[in-house]
Design a protein around this motif. Structure first.
Motif, PDB file in Angstrom:
ATOM      1  N   LYS A   2      -7.744  57.504  30.453  1.00 26.55           N
ATOM      2  CA  LYS A   2      -8.567  56.778  31.421  1.00 26.55           C
ATOM      3  C   LYS A   2      -9.832  56.253  30.751  1.00 26.55           C
ATOM      4  O   LYS A   2     -10.285  55.144  31.048  1.00 26.55           O
ATOM      5  N   TRP A   3     -10.403  57.046  29.880  1.00 31.32           N
ATOM      6  CA  TRP A   3     -11.576  56.562  29.142  1.00 31.32           C
ATOM      7  C   TRP A   3     -11.193  55.379  28.268  1.00 31.32           C
ATOM      8  O   TRP A   3     -11.911  54.367  28.236  1.00 31.32           O
ATOM      9  N   LEU A   4     -10.063  55.486  27.577  1.00 32.03           N
ATOM     10  CA  LEU A   4      -9.629  54.418  26.677  1.00 32.03           C
ATOM     11  C   LEU A   4      -9.341  53.138  27.462  1.00 32.03           C
ATOM     12  O   LEU A   4      -9.673  52.030  27.008  1.00 32.03           O
ATOM     13  N   ALA A   5      -8.757  53.273  28.644  1.00 33.48           N
ATOM     14  CA  ALA A   5      -8.465  52.099  29.456  1.00 33.48           C
ATOM     15  C   ALA A   5      -9.735  51.411  29.937  1.00 33.48           C
ATOM     16  O   ALA A   5      -9.759  50.196  30.131  1.00 33.48           O
ATOM     17  N   SER A   6     -10.802  52.179  30.118  1.00 34.47           N
ATOM     18  CA  SER A   6     -12.042  51.598  30.631  1.00 34.47           C
ATOM     19  C   SER A   6     -12.874  50.921  29.557  1.00 34.47           C
ATOM     20  O   SER A   6     -13.597  49.966  29.832  1.00 34.47           O
ATOM     21  N   VAL A   7     -12.777  51.392  28.310  1.00 33.87           N
ATOM     22  CA  VAL A   7     -13.639  50.837  27.253  1.00 33.87           C
ATOM     23  C   VAL A   7     -12.854  50.083  26.192  1.00 33.87           C
ATOM     24  O   VAL A   7     -13.437  49.308  25.430  1.00 33.87           O
ATOM     25  N   GLY A   8     -11.567  50.312  26.105  1.00 35.90           N
ATOM     26  CA  GLY A   8     -10.774  49.626  25.093  1.00 35.90           C
ATOM     27  C   GLY A   8     -10.690  50.410  23.808  1.00 35.90           C
ATOM     28  O   GLY A   8     -11.450  51.346  23.560  1.00 35.90           O
ATOM     29  N   LEU A  28     -15.112  35.177  24.889  1.00 36.82           N
ATOM     30  CA  LEU A  28     -15.905  36.345  25.279  1.00 36.82           C
ATOM     31  C   LEU A  28     -15.278  37.031  26.483  1.00 36.82           C
ATOM     32  O   LEU A  28     -15.133  38.249  26.509  1.00 36.82           O
ATOM     33  N   ASP A  29     -14.889  36.247  27.477  1.00 36.33           N
ATOM     34  CA  ASP A  29     -14.290  36.809  28.686  1.00 36.33           C
ATOM     35  C   ASP A  29     -12.951  37.466  28.372  1.00 36.33           C
ATOM     36  O   ASP A  29     -12.635  38.531  28.891  1.00 36.33           O
ATOM     37  N   THR A  30     -12.182  36.861  27.501  1.00 32.74           N
ATOM     38  CA  THR A  30     -10.879  37.428  27.152  1.00 32.74           C
ATOM     39  C   THR A  30     -11.042  38.775  26.479  1.00 32.74           C
ATOM     40  O   THR A  30     -10.352  39.753  26.808  1.00 32.74           O
ATOM     41  N   GLU A  31     -11.973  38.875  25.549  1.00 30.80           N
ATOM     42  CA  GLU A  31     -12.174  40.130  24.839  1.00 30.80           C
ATOM     43  C   GLU A  31     -12.713  41.201  25.768  1.00 30.80           C
ATOM     44  O   GLU A  31     -12.334  42.361  25.698  1.00 30.80           O
ATOM     45  N   ARG A  32     -13.605  40.785  26.666  1.00 30.88           N
ATOM     46  CA  ARG A  32     -14.198  41.771  27.547  1.00 30.88           C
ATOM     47  C   ARG A  32     -13.181  42.296  28.554  1.00 30.88           C
ATOM     48  O   ARG A  32     -13.115  43.493  28.830  1.00 30.88           O
ATOM     49  N   SER A  33     -12.377  41.426  29.099  1.00 30.34           N
ATOM     50  CA  SER A  33     -11.405  41.863  30.100  1.00 30.34           C
ATOM     51  C   SER A  33     -10.292  42.693  29.508  1.00 30.34           C
ATOM     52  O   SER A  33      -9.708  43.547  30.156  1.00 30.34           O
ATOM     53  N   SER A  34      -9.983  42.476  28.239  1.00 32.59           N
ATOM     54  CA  SER A  34      -8.900  43.235  27.604  1.00 32.59           C
ATOM     55  C   SER A  34      -9.363  44.542  27.040  1.00 32.59           C
ATOM     56  O   SER A  34      -8.567  45.370  26.647  1.00 32.59           O
ATOM     57  N   ALA A  35     -10.696  44.734  26.980  1.00 32.75           N
ATOM     58  CA  ALA A  35     -11.229  45.965  26.397  1.00 32.75           C
ATOM     59  C   ALA A  35     -11.001  47.135  27.338  1.00 32.75           C
ATOM     60  O   ALA A  35     -10.877  46.995  28.517  1.00 32.75           O
TER      61      ALA A  35
END
Length: 592
Positions: free
Chosen positions: A467-473, A585-592
């Protein structure tokens, strides 16, 4: 009747042991009444002296009772700074007391020695108290030599685990302290009571499982080579975070005493961490921490080294050292709390104190309240945590010490670590932390200390890690922060500090210009000048920022051989800009 006169002996009372003669001057310790030449000396530490007066060469003998029986058992050498001392032993209310006295305490009039011994209950004749330091100083050339340490936890030279109240694994090491600190490692109730009334109800509750296993994992850090760090339980007030911390504290001592608080200075954090070395540091309510210093304190907890200071003589004082896992809690994350003071969140600090959701589960911090209401479940376990504590931590260490194949612990860690998949080195370090917490639980299950099925601890820790990994990437945390910061800067200032590069004249409404934007196919590309790029990613250097932008393909347009592109300016002239594609920027942030 003076101290040296013989008291009446009751019928049936055993006769005092006989001593033929006394050496004078000398000290003697009698654990019971002793008869010398018809005189009976009661139990205690005595000074047998002789007073010479003018014309009296033989002198007049005298005997002084100076304190209760006080034995000097051994010479001690501190493993931390090589200072020498003495191991003293006496009884207080029939309980044997040991005290490690540094020899430097005998300097001057020895008042430090008297304070320490009287604080622990040694009966001392106030009139003759000056003889006590002299008696201790008269012991030199002792054959027995013991190591001492001022830190709890593993003692490298002996392999023992040192606690203030007990030594696990060796008889040749002692804990040395001032006697003024709080009694952190205490016991109450029983291990069985803790297992049935606390540990049993952790089942089905990943947050509680993680908390208890985090408290057990401290002794494993040195054995598997994992660095310290922390887990931060995030949730609204009254969600159950405090109960999780109380259960963790009960592993080693009284939750009301063993748990610490964020409400202290960085120096205070160092002292609290060192006093819980190789166990767990529990810090409640991050909102009480200084927002300007909280990230620095998180680094200190994980790094395990205190700040160097100097004495008045300009000599370096010994630094404090520790290895701990921290269990923190708060309504805000570490980065959110730091932001209150205007500080930019540091990725390194967030990785050292990772967030765990303890507020939006089925019953806030809980998933299973075992057929009780949330309030009853919380109250029942809180009460139990204060009735049974201090047993399972030492019992866990006892089993670790008894492990014949110490490499087996490392092998089990590598097996569990495979369950925690992480690609980047930074996520890997966090995975190490969750894995060692899971390992502690699985070992405790194997040892019969935790009444859970096998794999309970490992699966709970893996669930929370995922869950942590899914939230921060799983990418680089610093890269993620840079990309997010630039995206946020554009969202805040896209129209107030940028204007159209194709305009004929500069826009007079733009103040503190950060650059321009260029529109292609109804999409804006933002043209950052050098200063604004650094401003947007406050806390990082320009080269570090540009490297991230290149890595993730954020720089949309460049001139040949350059990182920037040259543009004609509205109103005349030209200059170079960093052209940022906001979609990247949006792509990287949303996939993180």
């Amino acid at each position: 009747m003076t101290e040296s006169q013989s008291p009446l002996r009751l019928v049936g009372q055993p006769a005092a042991p006989q001593i033929e003669r006394l050496e004078r001057p000398s000290y003697a310790v009698y654990d019971g009444p002793v008869s010398v030449g018809g005189k009976v000396f009661r139990a205690g530490t005595w000074f047998h002296g002789i007073k010479h007066s003018h014309g009296d060469e033989a002198g007049q003998p005298f005997d002084l009772w100076i304190c209760a029986p006080l034995h000097v058992d051994a010479e001690t050498i501190n493993s931390d700074d090589s200072s020498v001392g003495r191991l003293l032993r006496f009884k207080y209310r029939r309980k044997e007391v040991e005290h490690v006295m540094p020899m430097e305490a005998l300097a001057g009039k020895g008042e430090e020695v008297l304070k320490a011994l009287m604080r622990q209950g040694l009966e001392i004749d106030y009139t003759h108290r000056r003889y006590v330091p002299a008696y201790i100083a008269s012991h030199y050339g002792l054959e027995r030599v013991l190591a001492t340490t001022t830190r709890p936890g593993w003692h490298d030279a002996s392999g023992a685990f040192v606690l203030p109240s007990r030594i696990i694994g060796s008889a040749d090491v002692r804990y040395q302290d001032s006697g003024k600190g709080a009694l952190l490692f205490t016991e109450r109730g029983t291990l069985t009571g803790w297992q049935t009334e606390l540990a049993h109800y952790c089942q089905g509750n990943p947050v509680l499982i993680l908390s208890v296993c985090c408290a057990l994992a401290g002794p494993l850090l040195a054995k598997v080579g994992v660095n310290g760090g922390g887990v931060h339980l995030v949730g609204d007030s009254s969600s159950g975070k405090s109960l999780a911390q109380a259960m963790a504290a009960s592993v080693w001592g009284n939750p009301g005493v063993f748990a610490a608080s964020w409400d202290m200075s960085k120096g205070g954090i160092e002292i609290e961490a060192a006093s819980r070395n190789d166990t767990v540091l529990i810090l409640d309510e991050i909102k009480r921490a200084d927002p300007k210093r909280v990230q620095e304190m998180a680094y200190a907890i994980a790094n395990g080294t205190g700040k160097g200071t100097m004495t008045r003589e300009r000599e370096g004082r010994p630094k404090l050292y520790w290895r701990v896992l921290a269990l923190s809690s708060g309504e805000r994350s570490l980065s959110e709390h730091a932001a209150i003071s205007g500080n930019t969140a540091h990725a390194g600090a967030e990785l050292r104190m990772v967030d765990v959701n303890a507020g939006t589960r089925t019953y806030r911090a809980f998933d299973n309240v075992h057929d009780m209401t949330g309030a009853v479940f919380h109250r029942r376990l809180t009460t139990a945590a204060y009735q049974h504590f201090g047993h399972v931590g030492p019992a866990f260490v006892e089993r670790l010490v008894q492990e014949k194949d110490q490499e087996q612990v490392y092998h089990r860690f590598t097996e569990i670590r495979e369950l925690f998949e992480a690609s980047s080195p930074q996520a890997g370090r966090v995975a190490d932390r969750f894995a060692i917490i899971g390992l502690a639980g699985e070992l405790a299950i194997t040892y019969g200390l935790l009444p859970w099925p096998v794999q309970t601890a490992a699966h709970a820790c893996r669930q929370l890690f995922q869950k942590w990994l899914a939230s921060v990437g799983d990418g680089n945390a610093e890269d993620r922060q840079i990309l997010t910061a630039i995206a946020d800067f554009i969202a805040l200032h896209g129209d107030s500090r940028f204007s159209d590069i194709s305009a004929e004249l500069p826009n007079p409404n733009v103040r503190q210009r950060a650059g321009y934007y260029e529109i292609e196919d109804r999409k804006r590309f933002y043209l950052f000048n050098r200063a604004s790029l650094v401003e947007a990613s406050n806390g990082y250097g320009r080269e570090r920022i540009i490297r991230t932008l290149e890595t993730y393909g954020v720089l949309a347009k460049t001139d040949a051989g350059r990182r920037q592109k040259n543009y004609r300016l509205p109103g005349g002239g030209s200059t170079r800009f960093f052209v940022v594609d906001p979609d990247r920027l949006d792509t990287e942030r949303s996939s993180a």
